[in-house]
Design a protein around this motif. Structure first.
Motif, mmCIF file in Angstrom:
data_model
loop_
_atom_site.group_PDB
_atom_site.id
_atom_site.type_symbol
_atom_site.label_atom_id
_atom_site.label_comp_id
_atom_site.label_asym_id
_atom_site.label_seq_id
_atom_site.Cartn_x
_atom_site.Cartn_y
_atom_site.Cartn_z
ATOM 1 N N SER A 117 0.799 -1.309 0.258
ATOM 2 C CA SER A 117 0.384 -0.147 -0.063
ATOM 3 C C SER A 117 0.801 1.229 0.131
ATOM 4 O O SER A 117 1.972 0.348 -0.152
ATOM 5 C CB SER A 117 -0.968 -0.089 1.572
ATOM 6 N N SER A 118 0.016 2.297 0.191
ATOM 7 C CA SER A 118 1.409 3.370 -0.191
ATOM 8 C C SER A 118 0.732 4.320 1.301
ATOM 9 O O SER A 118 -0.523 4.751 1.721
ATOM 10 C CB SER A 118 1.058 3.904 -1.143
ATOM 11 N N CYS A 119 1.635 5.811 1.514
ATOM 12 C CA CYS A 119 1.237 6.793 2.230
ATOM 13 C C CYS A 119 0.786 7.915 1.789
ATOM 14 O O CYS A 119 -0.403 8.942 1.675
ATOM 15 C CB CYS A 119 2.642 7.300 2.499
ATOM 16 N N ALA A 120 0.366 7.332 0.008
ATOM 17 C CA ALA A 120 -0.589 8.056 -1.348
ATOM 18 C C ALA A 120 -1.914 7.774 -0.423
ATOM 19 O O ALA A 120 -3.166 9.065 -0.568
ATOM 20 C CB ALA A 120 -1.078 7.646 -2.124
ATOM 21 N N THR A 121 -2.312 6.944 0.167
ATOM 22 C CA THR A 121 -3.164 6.488 0.578
ATOM 23 C C THR A 121 -3.551 8.065 2.197
ATOM 24 O O THR A 121 -5.266 8.362 2.584
ATOM 25 C CB THR A 121 -3.788 5.049 1.194
ATOM 26 N N TYR A 122 -3.201 8.601 3.003
ATOM 27 C CA TYR A 122 -3.705 9.367 3.988
ATOM 28 C C TYR A 122 -3.646 10.276 2.941
ATOM 29 O O TYR A 122 -4.534 11.623 4.029
ATOM 30 C CB TYR A 122 -2.322 9.475 4.696
ATOM 31 N N GLY A 123 -3.293 11.187 1.889
ATOM 32 C CA GLY A 123 -3.006 12.427 1.230
ATOM 33 C C GLY A 123 -2.392 13.749 1.672
ATOM 34 O O GLY A 123 -1.146 13.012 2.026
ATOM 35 N N PRO A 138 -7.090 10.469 0.339
ATOM 36 C CA PRO A 138 -6.496 10.095 -0.571
ATOM 37 C C PRO A 138 -6.946 10.986 -1.785
ATOM 38 O O PRO A 138 -8.184 10.898 -2.146
ATOM 39 C CB PRO A 138 -6.317 8.808 -1.807
ATOM 40 N N VAL A 139 -5.843 11.719 -2.314
ATOM 41 C CA VAL A 139 -5.904 12.871 -3.196
ATOM 42 C C VAL A 139 -6.371 12.868 -4.700
ATOM 43 O O VAL A 139 -6.009 13.607 -5.792
ATOM 44 C CB VAL A 139 -5.262 14.623 -2.405
ATOM 45 N N ASN A 140 -5.507 11.849 -4.925
ATOM 46 C CA ASN A 140 -5.537 11.290 -6.309
ATOM 47 C C ASN A 140 -5.954 10.206 -6.705
ATOM 48 O O ASN A 140 -6.738 9.197 -5.666
ATOM 49 C CB ASN A 140 -4.614 11.337 -7.025
ATOM 50 N N PRO A 141 -6.444 9.165 -8.048
ATOM 51 C CA PRO A 141 -6.759 7.363 -8.301
ATOM 52 C C PRO A 141 -5.923 6.377 -7.852
ATOM 53 O O PRO A 141 -6.361 6.242 -6.736
ATOM 54 C CB PRO A 141 -6.994 7.893 -9.571
ATOM 55 N N TYR A 142 -4.761 6.597 -7.999
ATOM 56 C CA TYR A 142 -3.628 6.161 -6.860
ATOM 57 C C TYR A 142 -3.780 5.517 -5.723
ATOM 58 O O TYR A 142 -4.519 4.943 -5.840
ATOM 59 C CB TYR A 142 -2.458 6.141 -7.965
ATOM 60 N N GLY A 143 -3.794 6.459 -5.547
ATOM 61 C CA GLY A 143 -4.202 6.648 -3.460
ATOM 62 C C GLY A 143 -5.022 6.028 -3.530
ATOM 63 O O GLY A 143 -5.185 4.991 -2.379
ATOM 64 N N ARG A 144 -6.251 6.715 -4.077
ATOM 65 C CA ARG A 144 -7.402 5.664 -3.503
ATOM 66 C C ARG A 144 -7.463 4.406 -4.204
ATOM 67 O O ARG A 144 -8.559 3.286 -3.547
ATOM 68 C CB ARG A 144 -8.534 6.335 -4.520
ATOM 69 N N THR A 145 -6.959 3.851 -5.351
ATOM 70 C CA THR A 145 -7.184 2.228 -5.968
ATOM 71 C C THR A 145 -6.780 1.334 -4.453
ATOM 72 O O THR A 145 -7.254 0.618 -3.570
ATOM 73 C CB THR A 145 -6.617 2.055 -7.006
ATOM 74 N N LYS A 146 -5.668 1.950 -3.880
ATOM 75 C CA LYS A 146 -4.793 1.446 -2.802
ATOM 76 C C LYS A 146 -5.799 1.234 -1.834
ATOM 77 O O LYS A 146 -5.759 0.597 -1.046
ATOM 78 C CB LYS A 146 -3.465 2.404 -2.695
ATOM 79 N N LEU A 147 -6.635 2.018 -1.357
ATOM 80 C CA LEU A 147 -7.319 2.693 -0.162
ATOM 81 C C LEU A 147 -8.807 1.709 -0.856
ATOM 82 O O LEU A 147 -8.918 0.680 0.735
ATOM 83 C CB LEU A 147 -7.451 3.928 -0.022
ATOM 84 N N ILE A 148 -8.889 0.940 -1.817
ATOM 85 C CA ILE A 148 -10.403 0.484 -1.824
ATOM 86 C C ILE A 148 -9.709 -1.177 -1.685
ATOM 87 O O ILE A 148 -10.124 -1.685 -0.785
ATOM 88 C CB ILE A 148 -10.556 0.898 -3.311
ATOM 89 N N PHE A 149 -8.762 -1.382 -2.204
ATOM 90 C CA PHE A 149 -8.089 -2.342 -1.443
ATOM 91 C C PHE A 149 -7.864 -2.569 -0.021
ATOM 92 O O PHE A 149 -7.717 -4.121 0.480
ATOM 93 C CB PHE A 149 -6.970 -2.759 -2.970
ATOM 94 N N GLU A 150 -7.614 -1.792 0.398
ATOM 95 C CA GLU A 150 -6.734 -2.072 1.704
ATOM 96 C C GLU A 150 -8.284 -2.489 2.412
ATOM 97 O O GLU A 150 -8.376 -3.093 3.042
ATOM 98 C CB GLU A 150 -6.313 -0.907 2.456
ATOM 99 N N MET A 151 -9.136 -1.642 1.887
ATOM 100 C CA MET A 151 -10.814 -1.608 2.730
ATOM 101 C C MET A 151 -11.066 -3.258 2.707
ATOM 102 O O MET A 151 -11.583 -3.929 3.232
ATOM 103 C CB MET A 151 -11.387 -0.685 1.938
ATOM 104 N N ALA A 152 -10.417 -3.949 0.761
ATOM 105 C CA ALA A 152 -11.328 -4.929 0.748
ATOM 106 C C ALA A 152 -10.777 -6.411 1.468
ATOM 107 O O ALA A 152 -11.401 -6.729 2.281
ATOM 108 C CB ALA A 152 -10.965 -5.707 -0.957
ATOM 109 N N LEU A 153 -9.373 -5.703 1.687
ATOM 110 C CA LEU A 153 -8.237 -7.123 2.452
ATOM 111 C C LEU A 153 -9.624 -6.622 3.603
ATOM 112 O O LEU A 153 -9.622 -7.818 4.513
ATOM 113 C CB LEU A 153 -7.256 -5.939 2.945
ATOM 114 N N GLU A 154 -9.767 -5.649 4.258
ATOM 115 C CA GLU A 154 -9.768 -6.061 6.070
ATOM 116 C C GLU A 154 -11.387 -6.600 5.862
ATOM 117 O O GLU A 154 -12.286 -7.298 7.014
ATOM 118 C CB GLU A 154 -10.588 -4.480 6.443
ATOM 119 N N ASP A 155 -12.458 -6.580 4.625
ATOM 120 C CA ASP A 155 -13.585 -6.946 4.787
ATOM 121 C C ASP A 155 -13.446 -8.481 4.275
ATOM 122 O O ASP A 155 -14.040 -9.138 5.219
ATOM 123 C CB ASP A 155 -14.100 -6.374 3.722
ATOM 124 N N PHE A 156 -12.395 -8.235 3.808
ATOM 125 C CA PHE A 156 -12.786 -10.497 3.351
ATOM 126 C C PHE A 156 -11.735 -11.380 4.937
ATOM 127 O O PHE A 156 -12.200 -12.183 4.935
ATOM 128 C CB PHE A 156 -11.543 -10.535 2.349
#
Ligand code: UDP
Length: 327
Positions: A117-123, A138-156
């Motif tokens: 993941s990335s510090c880009a998830t913090y914005g 996050p303030v850009n699509p790259y950071g958002r895609t990383k955060l979305i997958f972090e969320m998926a991991l948490e839910d899974f």
């Protein structure tokens, strides 16, 4: 019987350093990479499966063949600017591709995942140093895609019992101290490689994006972590999950901020060369200061960077960009 670890993106800059660290620890990395940005000649410590993340059949076949103890998922597109211009590519590869991998892991009963993941998830951080509990906006699509997958991991993890380590990288830099691996991005947009290329006369000059930030010398401050330290942290995360450790999200940085000007000073110290520069306006979307609180990585993974001082970063990376450094 070899202990296999699947490494998506194992042919890339960070992935190849991770494969080397795994191999040194007695594990066999299986690189899964489409070579869109990676290099086949960086895959030296185990087999290379050249395929797309979205190719569910090949993923399943690969997981069934090797039965890896853990999956390290580094394969992603990682240019912030490109993600703004081409979000479709980033959502497809970083979100759809990652979910395809996650489902294939579930289907093959592979329940340990280490995620880049990335510090880009913090914005833009609310406070410094950035702690893992800091809000993630996050303030850009790259950071958002990383955060979305972090969320998926948490839910899974909650629903299906997988365990994961989400490793939020700050600025990866440097190169293998043995000189076996290097950073080779095309195009090269990152500060340290561009500054080294300019110092070596392989680039006309370095553009400095902004000299009027509210920082000590007016230039942006980032937290640079040596890629081999980053690789060791992945090994620690694999060992944590193998030892039945729980899921975690941790920052991986040096814990120190370094300005653009301080990078140029370090290059001068290491090589005696001045970096030719041009002062430019700010780059859109650049937060002035980012650096990590690294206490959790230390406490949970025993992670302590040993190569991440800026002089070592410059000394290891310099020669790979054609810059002679003094001993
Ligand atoms: N930077 C710069 N000139 C360059 C590339 C980067 O001045 O050619 C600055 C950039 O504005 C940022 C820092 O260097 O403040 C690190 O940028 P990089 O792209 O390496 O990493 P980022 O922090 O954006 O992930």
């Amino acid at each position: 019987m070899p202990r296999y670890i699947l490494v998506t993106g194992g042919a890339g800059f960070i992935g190849s350093h991770i494969c080397k660290a795994l191999s040194r620890a007695g594990m066999t990395p299986v690189t899964y990479d489409n070579l869109s940005t990676g290099h086949a000649d960086s895959v030296r410590w185990g087999p290379l499966i050249r395929a797309e993340l979205a190719d569910a059949a090949t993923l399943r076949r690969t997981l069934a063949e090797f039965s890896p103890d853990c999956v390290i998922h580094c394969g992603a597109n990682a240019y912030v600017g490109e993600s703004v211009d081409m979000p479709r590519k980033y959502y497809r590869n970083n979100v759809v591709g990652s979910l395809t991998l996650l489902e294939a892991c579930l289907d093959q009963d592979i329940d340990r995942i280490v995620f880049s993941s990335s510090c880009a998830t913090y914005g833009v951080p609310a406070s410094l140093p950035i702690r893992e509990e800091s809000p993630q906006h996050p303030v850009n699509p790259y950071g958002r895609t990383k955060l979305i997958f972090e969320m998926a991991l948490e839910d899974f993890a909650a629903a299906y019992g997988i365990r994961y380590a989400a490793l939020r990288y700050f600025n990866a830099a440097g190169a293998d101290p043995d000189g076996e691996l290097a950073e080779r991005h095309q195009p090269e947009t990152h500060l340290i490689p561009r500054a080294l290329l300019a110092a070596a006369g392989r680039l006309e000059r370095l553009d400095i994006f902004g000299t009027d930030y509210a920082t000590e010398d007016g230039t942006c401050v980032r937290d640079y972590i040596h890629v081999s330290d980053l690789a060791q942290a992945h090994l620690a995360a694999v060992n944590h999950l193998m030892a039945d450790g729980g899921s975690l999200s941790v920052n991986l940085g040096s814990g120190r901020g370094t300005s653009v000007r301080e990078i140029l000073e370090a290059i001068h110290r290491a090589s005696g060369c001045e970096v030719p520069v041009r002062y430019c306006s700010r780059r859109i979307g650049d937060p002035p200061i980012l650096f990590a609180n690294t206490a959790r990585a230390q406490a949970e993974l025993g992670f302590a960077p040993v190569l991440s001082d800026i002089d070592t970063i410059i000394r290891t990376a310099g020669p790979t960009f054609g810059l002679q450094v003094t001993a």
